[in-house]
Design an enzyme around this catalytic site. Structure first.
Site, short mmCIF file in Angstrom:
data_model
loop_
_atom_site.label_atom_id
_atom_site.label_comp_id
_atom_site.label_asym_id
_atom_site.label_seq_id
_atom_site.Cartn_x
_atom_site.Cartn_y
_atom_site.Cartn_z
N LEU A 37 64.34 36.76 51.10
CA LEU A 37 64.24 35.88 49.94
C LEU A 37 64.40 34.48 50.54
O LEU A 37 65.51 34.01 50.75
CB LEU A 37 65.31 36.19 48.90
N PRO A 38 63.27 33.85 50.88
CA PRO A 38 63.27 32.70 51.79
C PRO A 38 63.83 31.40 51.22
O PRO A 38 63.10 30.42 51.02
CB PRO A 38 61.79 32.57 52.17
N CYS A 39 65.13 31.38 51.01
CA CYS A 39 65.80 30.18 50.53
C CYS A 39 65.67 29.04 51.53
O CYS A 39 65.80 27.87 51.16
CB CYS A 39 67.25 30.48 50.20
N HIS A 40 65.39 29.37 52.79
CA HIS A 40 65.23 28.33 53.81
C HIS A 40 64.00 27.46 53.56
O HIS A 40 63.89 26.38 54.11
CB HIS A 40 65.18 28.95 55.21
#
Length: 169
Positions: free
Chosen positions: A136-139
């Site tokens: 879950l690419p919060c970056h």
């Protein structure tokens, strides 16, 4: 009685990833070995009391993550995951995979995209509570001015992940 999850470790170019999976083999948490207390706290907040049992993650999960770190960025989409959080948190976390690898989005743009343009701060808090790093690419969320703002695994990991995906930072 606490729910039992499996805990596995996966070496990556940016440190050892901790993989937490449930009985169905779905990823419930991915964090970094040096952030294990944070991971356990997020699990406790979202799932209540949990017991972690050392056991290997499913092979397809490990293969997909290894492929991602070797440059096959589309492999993350094959990973089955499950989150437990508030409806708002789940709305934010479900939107994160829609940000394509190699791109970034500001917190405000994501808030507008999910229909809550005035909830930027709440979205930032939900993003910071994301239990499944990388997948879950919060970056991929950045500040309105293009700056690399907070990342639960440390700003250097965020920088590496974005560069790995082809973002000029």
């Amino acid at each position: 009685m606490p729910e039992t999850f499996n805990l596995d470790c996966l070496p990556t170019p940016i440190g050892t990833a901790l993989l937490v999976t449930d009985a169905d083999g779905r990823l419930r948490a991915l964090d970094w070995e040096d952030y294990e207390p944070r991971m356990r706290q997020l699990l406790r907040l979202q799932c209540g009391a949990v017991k972690l049992h050392n056991a290997p993650a499913p092979r397809d999960l490990r293969t997909a993550l290894t492929g991602y770190f070797k440059g096959d960025l589309d492999r993350l989409g094959a990973i089955q995951w499950r989150v437990a959080g508030t409806p708002f948190q789940q709305k934010v976390w479900n939107a994160l995979p829609k940000i394509a690898a190699g791109t970034t989005l500001s917190y405000g743009a994501l808030a507008a995209m999910i229909g809550v343009p005035r909830a930027v701060r709440a979205l930032g808090h939900a993003n910071g509570s994301n239990p499944i790093s990388v997948v879950l690419p919060c970056h991929r969320l950045i500040g309105a001015d293009g700056s690399l703002v907070k990342y639960g695994g440390g700003i250097e990991r965020k920088r590496w992940l974005l560069r790995h995906e082809g973002v000029a930072v």
